[in-house]
Design an enzyme around this catalytic site. Structure first.
Site, PDB file in Angstrom:
ATOM      1  N   GLU A 231       1.726  -0.591  -4.923  1.00 40.11           N
ATOM      2  CA  GLU A 231       0.711   0.362  -5.353  1.00 40.11           C
ATOM      3  C   GLU A 231       1.363   1.707  -5.634  1.00 40.11           C
ATOM      4  O   GLU A 231       1.696   2.456  -4.718  1.00 40.11           O
ATOM      5  CB  GLU A 231      -0.389   0.511  -4.299  1.00 40.11           C
ATOM      6  CG  GLU A 231      -1.571   1.285  -4.841  1.00 40.11           C
ATOM      7  CD  GLU A 231      -2.010   2.425  -3.972  1.00 40.11           C
ATOM      8  OE1 GLU A 231      -3.064   3.002  -4.258  1.00 40.11           O
ATOM      9  OE2 GLU A 231      -1.300   2.788  -3.004  1.00 40.11           O
TER      10      GLU A 231
ATOM     11  N   HIS B 194       4.775   6.467  -1.608  1.00 41.38           N
ATOM     12  CA  HIS B 194       5.074   7.312  -0.446  1.00 41.38           C
ATOM     13  C   HIS B 194       6.239   6.781   0.383  1.00 41.38           C
ATOM     14  O   HIS B 194       6.446   7.234   1.509  1.00 41.38           O
ATOM     15  CB  HIS B 194       3.809   7.478   0.401  1.00 41.38           C
ATOM     16  CG  HIS B 194       2.692   8.111  -0.376  1.00 41.38           C
ATOM     17  ND1 HIS B 194       2.610   9.461  -0.555  1.00 41.38           N
ATOM     18  CD2 HIS B 194       1.659   7.571  -1.076  1.00 41.38           C
ATOM     19  CE1 HIS B 194       1.551   9.736  -1.308  1.00 41.38           C
ATOM     20  NE2 HIS B 194       0.962   8.606  -1.642  1.00 41.38           N
TER      21      HIS B 194
ATOM     22  N   ASP C 124       0.843  -1.195   0.000  1.00 40.14           N
ATOM     23  CA  ASP C 124       0.000   0.000   0.000  1.00 40.14           C
ATOM     24  C   ASP C 124       0.884   1.253   0.000  1.00 40.14           C
ATOM     25  O   ASP C 124       1.897   1.309   0.705  1.00 40.14           O
ATOM     26  CB  ASP C 124      -0.872  -0.033   1.264  1.00 40.14           C
ATOM     27  CG  ASP C 124      -1.818   1.147   1.372  1.00 40.14           C
ATOM     28  OD1 ASP C 124      -2.804   1.183   0.623  1.00 40.14           O
ATOM     29  OD2 ASP C 124      -1.563   2.038   2.214  1.00 40.14           O
TER      30      ASP C 124
HETATM   31  C1  LAG Z   1      -3.872   3.676  -0.177  1.00 39.17           C
HETATM   32  N1  LAG Z   1      -3.056   3.492  -1.116  1.00 39.17           N
HETATM   33  O1  LAG Z   1      -1.939   4.186  -1.253  1.00 39.17           O
HETATM   34  C2  LAG Z   1      -5.118   2.917  -0.077  1.00 39.17           C
HETATM   35  O2  LAG Z   1      -5.366   2.185  -1.272  1.00 39.17           O
HETATM   36  C3  LAG Z   1      -6.223   3.873   0.253  1.00 39.17           C
HETATM   37  O3  LAG Z   1      -7.462   3.201   0.301  1.00 39.17           O
HETATM   38  C4  LAG Z   1      -5.899   4.552   1.576  1.00 39.17           C
HETATM   39  O4  LAG Z   1      -6.792   5.649   1.821  1.00 39.17           O
HETATM   40  C5  LAG Z   1      -4.526   5.183   1.587  1.00 39.17           C
HETATM   41  N2  LAG Z   1      -3.596   4.629   0.700  1.00 39.17           N
HETATM   42  C6  LAG Z   1      -3.933   5.090   2.966  1.00 39.17           C
HETATM   43  O5  LAG Z   1      -3.617   3.743   3.254  1.00 39.17           O
HETATM   44  C7  LAG Z   1      -7.981   5.336   2.497  1.00 39.17           C
HETATM   45  C8  LAG Z   1      -9.034   6.371   2.165  1.00 39.17           C
HETATM   46  C9  LAG Z   1      -8.761   7.691   2.854  1.00 39.17           C
HETATM   47  C10 LAG Z   1      -8.596   7.468   4.337  1.00 39.17           C
HETATM   48  C11 LAG Z   1      -7.412   6.509   4.516  1.00 39.17           C
HETATM   49  C12 LAG Z   1      -7.122   6.207   5.965  1.00 39.17           C
HETATM   50  O6  LAG Z   1      -9.067   6.578   0.743  1.00 39.17           O
HETATM   51  O7  LAG Z   1      -9.906   8.561   2.646  1.00 39.17           O
HETATM   52  O8  LAG Z   1      -8.369   8.696   5.001  1.00 39.17           O
HETATM   53  O9  LAG Z   1      -7.740   5.259   3.891  1.00 39.17           O
HETATM   54  O10 LAG Z   1      -8.246   5.636   6.588  1.00 39.17           O
HETATM   55  C13 LAG Z   1      -9.218   8.961   6.099  1.00 39.17           C
HETATM   56  C14 LAG Z   1     -10.071  10.212   5.904  1.00 39.17           C
HETATM   57  C15 LAG Z   1      -9.166  11.442   5.868  1.00 39.17           C
HETATM   58  C16 LAG Z   1      -8.296  11.516   7.139  1.00 39.17           C
HETATM   59  C17 LAG Z   1      -7.500  10.220   7.252  1.00 39.17           C
HETATM   60  C18 LAG Z   1      -6.645  10.183   8.520  1.00 39.17           C
HETATM   61  O11 LAG Z   1     -10.800  10.099   4.695  1.00 39.17           O
HETATM   62  O12 LAG Z   1      -9.975  12.615   5.773  1.00 39.17           O
HETATM   63  O13 LAG Z   1      -7.395  12.614   7.071  1.00 39.17           O
HETATM   64  O14 LAG Z   1      -8.426   9.119   7.295  1.00 39.17           O
HETATM   65  O15 LAG Z   1      -7.410   9.950   9.659  1.00 39.17           O
HETATM   66 CA    CA Z   2       6.032   8.021   3.771  1.00 44.07          CA
END
Ligand code: LAG
Ligand code: CA
Length: 482
Positions: A230, A197, A193
């Site tokens: 990824e 980064h 994942d």
């Molecule tokens: C990935 N690939 O690089 C994953 O495929 C993707 O699903 C992940 O984001 C991301 N990287 C981090 O592993 C997902 C959601 C985000 C979510 C994150 C963490 O797409 O929306 O962020 O998982 O749960 C969420 C909130 C944000 C907040 C963050 C931190 O949406 O607003 O800032 O959590 O609490």
């Molecule tokens: Ca990093």
């Protein structure tokens, strides 16, 4: 790291998004194994933050709080049991490994296994990690960083998730121990994942310290884990996927974008005659391919208009092309139904995931879509296995959206994405005989429930696909001869 180590004669993996380990074990034995699937990408198996304030969204699993194997999908015993049963059924397990970061800062601070964290101190006692294990000075990635600043994309936080320093020996050791524990339990590899980064140099050290796959689970001795990283690279960013292909395979996001365009009539199918690197895609052996994934099917991650189960006729067309064409290492998506893009899997009021039910026509219920069980899709998994390592030959097109091609003398497929019928006598490259189309039906007890195609002594057959038919594809192969 580029060999999935599938059992002989298998070629396709499916992402069983948010499935429970017990259900996956059963699915390996009752469906995936018998139908010739090669493997499964599972949701992250390590403990994550429980986020009730957002009604247990799917993305809580991308917020690790420890490396203990305990999530809504099951505990370590259930995990180990799943891997053993799936390997016995000939189906490999690939783990979604979240090693770039830990959780973000929340008011809630309890994990799925009861671990807690003190976010203000960057303190994760469940590992344990403390301040020294993260990147400093603290910063958060902004949109523009992707264009200018590779160091910020790698050393700042991805959406506020606490960013681990993979340059630290201590951090490397925790990550390697976690991954080696999974290898000892019999997994065949990892999705990395957020690989973009992390520094390629750090990842290379981590990969080199992984153990060989566990021979007690049927892997050959000396086998390295399959790793697909990824990296979202649609072009024009400071970080390129090319920095990662020397290490291991890479997720090819341009693949699903281009096929989604073509199968929604925004590009003509005839142009697919040179599908592959000539389209700007990675070399075939470096490329993990898919139409949609758990992010872009709901508008997260890479942008673009991606086909999903919600536009099923076009979607099945794109999937059939992916599985019929030899390019890449294909992965299917298997979803639960969603309207709200944040919504987690079907669950009861305690937050427990509800298992898919299985209907008599092989489809799923209880809110699960199970694309991998759709007859057209499961049938194409068999097609790819029969086609084996043959190339594409006898390409035909009508100059528009009707195309057909052979896979050696093993298999033949035709597509009609025009708004008028396809009715042609075409070369199928198959021995004379009668074949059952695996898209409009299937062969059950020696009877064909769909179209029967008669191939003559010259290998030619009359093929017809009306524009109003339920599916735009017709596919036959040596395994469906009668
Ligand atoms: C990935 N690939 O690089 C994953 O495929 C993707 O699903 C992940 O984001 C991301 N990287 C981090 O592993 C997902 C959601 C985000 C979510 C994150 C963490 O797409 O929306 O962020 O998982 O749960 C969420 C909130 C944000 C907040 C963050 C931190 O949406 O607003 O800032 O959590 O609490
Ligand atoms: Ca990093």
């Amino acid at each position: 790291y580029k060999n999935p180590h599938y059992a002989a004669g298998r070629s396709t993996m499916v992402h069983l998004f948010e499935w429970k380990w017990d259900d996956i074990a059963a699915e390996c034995e009752r469906f995936l194994g018998p139908r010739g699937f090669g493997g499964i990408q599972i949701s992250p198996p390590n403990e994550n933050l429980v986020i009730w304030s957002r009604n247990r969204p799917w993305w809580e699993r991308y917020q690790p709080i420890s490396y203990r194997l305990i999530t809504r999908s099951g505990n370590e015993n259930q995990f180990a049991n799943m891997v053993r049963r799936c390997n016995n059924a000939g189906v490999r397990i690939y783990v979604d490994a979240i090693i770039n970061h830990m959780t973000g800062t929340w008011n809630e601070n309890v994990g799925t296994g009861g671990s807690t964290a003190n976010f203000g101190d960057w303190h994760f006692p469940g590992v344990p990690y403390g301040r020294n294990d993260f990147n400093w000075p603290h910063c958060v990635i902004s949109g523009n960083d992707y264009n200018c600043c590779a160091d910020r994309v790698r050393n700042c936080e991805l959406s506020g998730l606490k960013d681990l320093n993979q340059g630290s020996e201590y951090v490397r050791e925790q990550i390697v121990n976690f991954m080696n524990h999974l290898i000892s339990l019999g997994v065949a590899g990892f999705r990395i994942d957020a690989a973009k980064h992390m520094w390629p140099g750090d990842l290379s050290v981590i990969y080199s310290r992984l153990h060989n796959l566990n021979t007690a689970h049927g892997f050959p001795s000396g086998a390295r884990p399959y790793i697909f990283q990824e990296v979202i690279d649609l072009g024009g960013e400071a970080i390129s996927r090319n920095e990662y292909i020397a290490l291991a395979a890479v997720t090819e996001f341009r693949f699903g974008l281009e096929l989604s365009r073509a199968f929604s009539q925004q590009n003509q199918l005839r142009w697919l005659s040179n599908w592959g690197p000539q389209w700007g895609l990675l070399a075939s052996g470096d490329s993990l391919t898919f139409i949609d994934n758990h992010d872009n099917q709901r508008g997260h991650g890479a942008g673009g208009n991606i086909l999903t189960y919600k536009r099923s006729k076009q979607y099945k067309g794109a999937i059939a092309f992916m599985l019929a064409h030899p390019y890449g290492q294909p992965q299917l998506m298997s979803s639960y139904d969603f309207h709200d893009t944040e919504a987690g899997p079907p669950m009861d009021h305690n937050g427990n995931i509800v298992s898919p039910s299985i209907n008599s026509d092989n489809s799923c219920g209880n809110g699960w879509i199970c694309e991998h069980r759709w007859r057209q899709i499961a049938g194409m998994v068999g097609f790819r296995n029969v086609a084996g390592n043959t190339g594409v030959n006898d390409w035909w097109d009508n100059g528009s959206n009707q195309i057909a091609f052979c896979r050696g003398g093993q298999a033949f497929i035709a597509f009609n994405n025009d708004n008028w019928g396809l009715s042609q006598t075409l070369q199928t490259c198959l021995p004379a005989g009668r074949y059952c189309d695996i898209i409009s039906g299937e062969k059950i007890n020696n009877a064909c429930t769909g179209k029967t195609i008669t191939v003559g002594n010259d290998g030619r057959a009359h093929i017809s696909i009306g524009s109003n038919e339920y599916d735009m594809v017709l596919a036959i192969h040596r395994g469906t001869q009668s």
